[in-house]
Design a protein around this motif. Sequence first.
Motif, mmCIF file in Angstrom:
data_model
loop_
_atom_site.group_PDB
_atom_site.id
_atom_site.type_symbol
_atom_site.label_atom_id
_atom_site.label_comp_id
_atom_site.label_asym_id
_atom_site.label_seq_id
_atom_site.Cartn_x
_atom_site.Cartn_y
_atom_site.Cartn_z
ATOM 1 N N VAL A 53 -7.731 -100.657 22.526
ATOM 2 C CA VAL A 53 -6.132 -100.650 22.725
ATOM 3 C C VAL A 53 -5.716 -99.462 24.287
ATOM 4 O O VAL A 53 -4.893 -99.666 24.548
ATOM 5 N N ALA A 54 -6.289 -98.984 24.565
ATOM 6 C CA ALA A 54 -6.328 -97.985 25.760
ATOM 7 C C ALA A 54 -6.750 -99.637 27.266
ATOM 8 O O ALA A 54 -5.324 -99.034 27.153
ATOM 9 N N ASP A 55 -7.002 -99.977 26.895
ATOM 10 C CA ASP A 55 -7.111 -101.283 27.841
ATOM 11 C C ASP A 55 -6.128 -101.943 27.838
ATOM 12 O O ASP A 55 -5.489 -102.363 29.152
ATOM 13 N N ARG A 56 -5.485 -102.084 26.801
ATOM 14 C CA ARG A 56 -4.311 -103.407 26.697
ATOM 15 C C ARG A 56 -2.866 -102.728 27.109
ATOM 16 O O ARG A 56 -2.213 -102.633 27.280
ATOM 17 N N PRO A 60 -1.301 -104.479 30.565
ATOM 18 C CA PRO A 60 -0.963 -105.305 29.605
ATOM 19 C C PRO A 60 -1.013 -106.488 30.509
ATOM 20 O O PRO A 60 -0.902 -107.671 29.105
ATOM 21 N N ASN A 61 -1.204 -107.473 30.958
ATOM 22 C CA ASN A 61 -0.993 -108.712 31.480
ATOM 23 C C ASN A 61 -2.526 -109.089 31.753
ATOM 24 O O ASN A 61 -2.393 -110.297 31.664
ATOM 25 N N ASP A 62 -3.306 -107.970 31.648
ATOM 26 C CA ASP A 62 -4.733 -108.936 31.338
ATOM 27 C C ASP A 62 -5.544 -109.390 30.284
ATOM 28 O O ASP A 62 -4.444 -108.817 29.062
#
Length: 66
Positions: A53-56, A60-62
Motif C-alpha cells: 500500500v505504501a509503495d502504491r 501510483p504509476n509503477d
Amino acid sequence: EVRRQKADWQKQASIDFASHRTAAGLTAYEARGSVHLKTDRAETLKAIIADYVADRSANPNDTRIA
C-alpha cells in the motif's frame, strides 16, 4: 538480458535466481536491507500489505507484485 532491474547488483541477483543460485540472490538483497524476517504468518502478511500500500501510494504509476 535483464530489463526490469536498473541497478547492476539487482540484475546480477536476477541472474542468480534464474540460475538456481537462490542463496546468492538473497544475499545481495539482504546486504541492502531488503530481506525482512517475521515471526509468524499473520505478521508477515501485515508487513507485505503495508509495504504494498505504501509503495502504491508513493508510486501510483509503477507496477508491482506481492
